[in-house]
Design a protein around this motif. Structure first.
Motif, PDB file in Angstrom:
ATOM      1  N   ASN A  49       0.821  -1.209   0.000  1.00 44.04           N
ATOM      2  CA  ASN A  49       0.000   0.000   0.000  1.00 44.04           C
ATOM      3  C   ASN A  49       0.858   1.264   0.000  1.00 44.04           C
ATOM      4  OD1 ASN A  49      -2.413  -1.396  -0.039  1.00 44.04           O
ATOM      5  ND2 ASN A  49      -2.700  -1.341   2.170  1.00 44.04           N
ATOM      6  N   ALA A  50       1.961   1.221   0.740  1.00 49.34           N
ATOM      7  CA  ALA A  50       2.847   2.391   0.798  1.00 49.34           C
ATOM      8  C   ALA A  50       3.440   2.700  -0.569  1.00 49.34           C
ATOM      9  CB  ALA A  50       3.955   2.161   1.819  1.00 49.34           C
ATOM     10  N   LEU A  51       3.820   1.655  -1.303  1.00 51.85           N
ATOM     11  CA  LEU A  51       4.338   1.859  -2.660  1.00 51.85           C
ATOM     12  C   LEU A  51       3.226   2.303  -3.610  1.00 51.85           C
ATOM     13  CD1 LEU A  51       6.846  -1.089  -3.290  1.00 51.85           C
ATOM     14  CD2 LEU A  51       7.367   1.350  -3.221  1.00 51.85           C
ATOM     15  N   SER A  52       2.040   1.713  -3.431  1.00 54.77           N
ATOM     16  CA  SER A  52       0.924   2.018  -4.329  1.00 54.77           C
ATOM     17  C   SER A  52       0.474   3.462  -4.204  1.00 54.77           C
ATOM     18  CB  SER A  52      -0.254   1.079  -4.037  1.00 54.77           C
ATOM     19  OG  SER A  52       0.104  -0.270  -4.239  1.00 54.77           O
ATOM     20  N   HIS A  53       0.496   3.996  -2.979  1.00 50.59           N
ATOM     21  CA  HIS A  53      -0.019   5.340  -2.726  1.00 50.59           C
ATOM     22  C   HIS A  53       1.087   6.368  -2.476  1.00 50.59           C
ATOM     23  CE1 HIS A  53      -4.005   3.581  -2.548  1.00 50.59           C
ATOM     24  NE2 HIS A  53      -3.602   2.734  -1.623  1.00 50.59           N
ATOM     25  N   ILE A  54       2.356   5.950  -2.680  1.00 47.79           N
ATOM     26  CA  ILE A  54       3.518   6.818  -2.427  1.00 47.79           C
ATOM     27  C   ILE A  54       3.390   7.456  -1.046  1.00 47.79           C
ATOM     28  CG2 ILE A  54       5.014   8.617  -3.343  1.00 47.79           C
ATOM     29  CD1 ILE A  54       3.984   8.197  -6.047  1.00 47.79           C
ATOM     30  N   ASP A  55       3.230   6.616  -0.044  1.00 49.18           N
ATOM     31  CA  ASP A  55       3.176   7.055   1.349  1.00 49.18           C
ATOM     32  C   ASP A  55       4.608   7.084   1.870  1.00 49.18           C
ATOM     33  OD1 ASP A  55       2.871   7.403   4.051  1.00 49.18           O
ATOM     34  OD2 ASP A  55       1.318   5.873   4.307  1.00 49.18           O
ATOM     35  N   GLU A  56       5.247   8.234   1.757  1.00 53.23           N
ATOM     36  CA  GLU A  56       6.666   8.330   2.082  1.00 53.23           C
ATOM     37  C   GLU A  56       6.951   8.025   3.544  1.00 53.23           C
ATOM     38  OE1 GLU A  56       8.465  11.931   0.742  1.00 53.23           O
ATOM     39  OE2 GLU A  56       7.960  11.593  -1.365  1.00 53.23           O
ATOM     40  N   ALA A  57       6.073   8.472   4.435  1.00 53.57           N
ATOM     41  CA  ALA A  57       6.291   8.228   5.865  1.00 53.57           C
ATOM     42  C   ALA A  57       6.316   6.735   6.171  1.00 53.57           C
ATOM     43  CB  ALA A  57       5.205   8.920   6.683  1.00 53.57           C
ATOM     44  N   THR A  58       5.397   5.985   5.568  1.00 58.22           N
ATOM     45  CA  THR A  58       5.360   4.539   5.803  1.00 58.22           C
ATOM     46  C   THR A  58       6.522   3.840   5.111  1.00 58.22           C
ATOM     47  OG1 THR A  58       2.944   4.591   5.998  1.00 58.22           O
ATOM     48  CG2 THR A  58       3.945   2.461   5.577  1.00 58.22           C
ATOM     49  N   LEU A  95       9.599   3.166   7.086  1.00 55.51           N
ATOM     50  CA  LEU A  95       9.570   2.078   8.062  1.00 55.51           C
ATOM     51  C   LEU A  95      10.092   0.778   7.469  1.00 55.51           C
ATOM     52  CD1 LEU A  95       6.040   2.693   9.618  1.00 55.51           C
ATOM     53  CD2 LEU A  95       8.231   3.643  10.344  1.00 55.51           C
ATOM     54  N   TYR A  96      10.145   0.707   6.140  1.00 57.70           N
ATOM     55  CA  TYR A  96      10.507  -0.538   5.463  1.00 57.70           C
ATOM     56  C   TYR A  96      11.798  -0.456   4.662  1.00 57.70           C
ATOM     57  CZ  TYR A  96       5.788  -2.039   6.600  1.00 57.70           C
ATOM     58  OH  TYR A  96       4.644  -2.380   7.275  1.00 57.70           O
ATOM     59  N   MET A  97      12.129   0.705   4.173  1.00 63.25           N
ATOM     60  CA  MET A  97      13.300   0.811   3.290  1.00 63.25           C
ATOM     61  C   MET A  97      14.107   2.061   3.612  1.00 63.25           C
ATOM     62  SD  MET A  97      11.666   2.125  -0.330  1.00 63.25           S
ATOM     63  CE  MET A  97      11.049   0.524  -0.749  1.00 63.25           C
ATOM     64  N   PRO A  98      15.366   2.095   3.182  1.00 66.14           N
ATOM     65  CA  PRO A  98      16.220   3.251   3.462  1.00 66.14           C
ATOM     66  C   PRO A  98      15.873   4.452   2.582  1.00 66.14           C
ATOM     67  CG  PRO A  98      17.445   1.582   2.254  1.00 66.14           C
ATOM     68  CD  PRO A  98      16.113   0.995   2.551  1.00 66.14           C
ATOM     69  N   PHE A  99      14.676   4.954   2.778  1.00 65.83           N
ATOM     70  CA  PHE A  99      14.165   6.065   1.972  1.00 65.83           C
ATOM     71  C   PHE A  99      14.114   7.320   2.835  1.00 65.83           C
ATOM     72  CE2 PHE A  99      10.562   8.599   0.382  1.00 65.83           C
ATOM     73  CZ  PHE A  99      10.966   8.791  -0.925  1.00 65.83           C
ATOM     74  N   ARG A 100      14.408   8.451   2.222  1.00 66.48           N
ATOM     75  CA  ARG A 100      14.416   9.731   2.923  1.00 66.48           C
ATOM     76  C   ARG A 100      13.288  10.607   2.382  1.00 66.48           C
ATOM     77  NH1 ARG A 100      20.122  12.439   2.699  1.00 66.48           N
ATOM     78  NH2 ARG A 100      20.542  10.535   3.886  1.00 66.48           N
ATOM     79  N   PRO A 101      12.254  10.879   3.180  1.00 62.80           N
ATOM     80  CA  PRO A 101      11.121  11.677   2.699  1.00 62.80           C
ATOM     81  C   PRO A 101      11.571  13.019   2.123  1.00 62.80           C
ATOM     82  CG  PRO A 101      10.596  10.709   4.818  1.00 62.80           C
ATOM     83  CD  PRO A 101      12.056  10.450   4.577  1.00 62.80           C
ATOM     84  N   GLY A 102      10.973  13.379   1.007  1.00 64.28           N
ATOM     85  CA  GLY A 102      11.295  14.647   0.373  1.00 64.28           C
ATOM     86  C   GLY A 102      12.472  14.574  -0.575  1.00 64.28           C
ATOM     87  N   GLU A 103      13.164  13.431  -0.605  1.00 64.73           N
ATOM     88  CA  GLU A 103      14.287  13.262  -1.514  1.00 64.73           C
ATOM     89  C   GLU A 103      14.104  11.998  -2.338  1.00 64.73           C
ATOM     90  OE1 GLU A 103      18.164  13.605   0.108  1.00 64.73           O
ATOM     91  OE2 GLU A 103      17.579  15.114   1.597  1.00 64.73           O
ATOM     92  N   LYS A 104      14.854  11.889  -3.401  1.00 62.21           N
ATOM     93  CA  LYS A 104      14.781  10.705  -4.255  1.00 62.21           C
ATOM     94  C   LYS A 104      15.891   9.729  -3.906  1.00 62.21           C
ATOM     95  CE  LYS A 104      12.419  12.603  -8.299  1.00 62.21           C
ATOM     96  NZ  LYS A 104      12.431  12.696  -9.782  1.00 62.21           N
ATOM     97  N   GLY A 105      15.652   8.482  -4.223  1.00 62.46           N
ATOM     98  CA  GLY A 105      16.681   7.469  -4.064  1.00 62.46           C
ATOM     99  C   GLY A 105      16.706   6.836  -2.684  1.00 62.46           C
ATOM    100  N   MET A 106      17.662   5.914  -2.516  1.00 61.78           N
ATOM    101  CA  MET A 106      17.865   5.210  -1.262  1.00 61.78           C
ATOM    102  C   MET A 106      19.173   5.675  -0.643  1.00 61.78           C
ATOM    103  SD  MET A 106      15.240   3.090  -1.303  1.00 61.78           S
ATOM    104  CE  MET A 106      15.050   1.320  -1.251  1.00 61.78           C
ATOM    105  N   HIS A 107      19.283   5.561   0.682  1.00 65.95           N
ATOM    106  CA  HIS A 107      20.422   6.159   1.362  1.00 65.95           C
ATOM    107  C   HIS A 107      21.009   5.231   2.416  1.00 65.95           C
ATOM    108  CE1 HIS A 107      19.489  10.082  -0.491  1.00 65.95           C
ATOM    109  NE2 HIS A 107      18.237   9.727  -0.313  1.00 65.95           N
ATOM    110  N   LEU A 108      22.331   5.251   2.508  1.00 62.65           N
ATOM    111  CA  LEU A 108      23.051   4.400   3.445  1.00 62.65           C
ATOM    112  C   LEU A 108      22.683   4.708   4.890  1.00 62.65           C
ATOM    113  CD1 LEU A 108      25.266   2.384   4.233  1.00 62.65           C
ATOM    114  CD2 LEU A 108      26.943   4.236   3.944  1.00 62.65           C
ATOM    115  N   LEU A 109      22.643   5.977   5.256  1.00 64.12           N
ATOM    116  CA  LEU A 109      22.332   6.338   6.641  1.00 64.12           C
ATOM    117  C   LEU A 109      20.983   5.773   7.078  1.00 64.12           C
ATOM    118  CD1 LEU A 109      23.543  10.056   6.629  1.00 64.12           C
ATOM    119  CD2 LEU A 109      24.521   8.205   7.994  1.00 64.12           C
TER     120      LEU A 109
END
Length: 344
Positions: A181-190, A193-207
């Motif tokens: 659902n988070a991927l389907s609705h682009i729920d960045e906050a959720t 909780l599952y992946m190294p994603f930073r809200p408001g930015e693109k891509g995945m991050h090591l930190l």
């Protein structure tokens, strides 16, 4: 005389056990999303030009069998001593699937177009999330990981294509559904909780990747680890750290070190960027401040320091401010408490 229910089965030599095993694994996976999964096998057989299904009963449906591995199937009472029944079951499911999906032969030709139309892949492209990102680096519960492994889902692309092909009658739940659902609705906050994603930015991050594993631990262990890595804790956080078991804290530190190495291996480019920023004079503590949690920042920085060349000047230790109120809620209660099992 009562007729033999298996008398209609062919007496000609059947396929070998290895062929049956391979055919069963293939057909049961394909049929798991069919709308006919709870239709009587006798009814399915009647729609085909082959023999009837020889076993009577209202529970004789594909759903009774398709969750079984081949080894489990041959041990079932209904199959024991009747090897041709497995062959017939495979044939009924395969022919029904072909009948249920008359355009099956066109699947290969339309795969490329289907990929382009996949909404999850489109959303991932918008977010800058790579399709080949490993599911092993997604914070899913063990049972969901086992399910993905069973379905041979290795990357986010595999996950997206599998989700697209799920029948509407198939009900998914738990964190599989929440992540979907988070991927389907682009729920960045959720998604964080599952992946190294930073809200408001693109891509995945090591930190954020290393932070995922740290967040899954209890508040007590997080505070104790921050103290080990040199944080000057406020009174409340010191009390929290004092409640942590020394053995659990040491074991968790070892586990987090191993997990950090896994993320480091994938995020080599991100690691190089962090090093360049540090070479330009930005302390690691300031770079980690994007996590917006002093305890988390300290632990993540401590886990990453062995992989980064430090500045000659010593960095100031992070200091945690005391809570504004005595009964301020703990930072990581609720969802992350639920996720604590993820990386154990």
């Amino acid at each position: 005389m009562t007729p033999d229910p298996d008398s209609s089965l062919s007496s000609a030599p059947g396929p070998s056990e290895s062929e049956l095993r391979a055919n069963w694994d293939k057909v049961r996976g394909a049929f798991s999303t069919s709308i006919m999964v709870d239709t009587l096998l006798s009814s399915l057989a009647q729609n085909l030009d082959g023999p009837d299904w020889p076993i009577p009963g209202f529970d004789e449906k594909p759903s009774k069998y398709i969750d079984k591995t081949y080894d489990e199937l041959v041990l079932m009472r209904e199959m024991d001593g009747h090897p041709r029944r497995i062959e017939l079951l495979i044939e009924i499911l395969r022919e029904t699937q072909a009948f249920d999906d008359p355009f099956g032969d066109m699947v290969t030709e339309s795969t490329e177009q289907a990929d382009k139309d996949n909404p999850l892949l489109k959303n991932m492209a918008k977010l800058g999330i790579p399709e080949d990102f490993p599911l092993s680096l997604i914070a899913l519960l063990p049972e969901t990981r086992d399910f993905c492994h069973l379905e041979n889902l290795v990357t986010l692309r595999d996950f997206a294509l599998f989700a697209q092909n799920l029948s509407q009658t198939v009900v998914v739940s738990g964190d599989f559904k929440a992540f979907l659902n988070a991927l389907s609705h682009i729920d960045e906050a959720t998604l964080t909780l599952y992946m190294p994603f930073r809200p408001g930015e693109k891509g995945m991050h090591l930190l954020e990747g290393v932070a995922l594993t740290v967040r899954a631990q209890s508040d007590e262990v997080q505070a104790a680890l921050a103290q080990r890595f040199g944080a000057r804790l406020g009174t409340s956080d010191r009390d929290t750290a004092a409640n942590a078991s020394h053995l659990e804290t040491a074991a968790t530190e070892q586990m987090l070190t191993q997990q950090a190495a896994v993320y480091i291996e994938y995020f080599q480019a991100d690691l190089a960027t962090l090093q360049q920023q540090m070479d330009d004079g930005i302390p690691l503590a300031r770079l980690a401040a994007v996590l917006k949690n002093p305890i988390l920042e300290t632990v993540v920085s401590g886990l990453l320091k062995p992989y980064l060349r430090q500045l000659s000047a010593s960095e100031p230790a992070r200091t945690t401010a005391p809570p504004l109120e005595e009964d301020a809620p703990s930072r990581n209660r609720g969802f992350f408490g639920w996720l604590k099992r993820v990386f154990r």
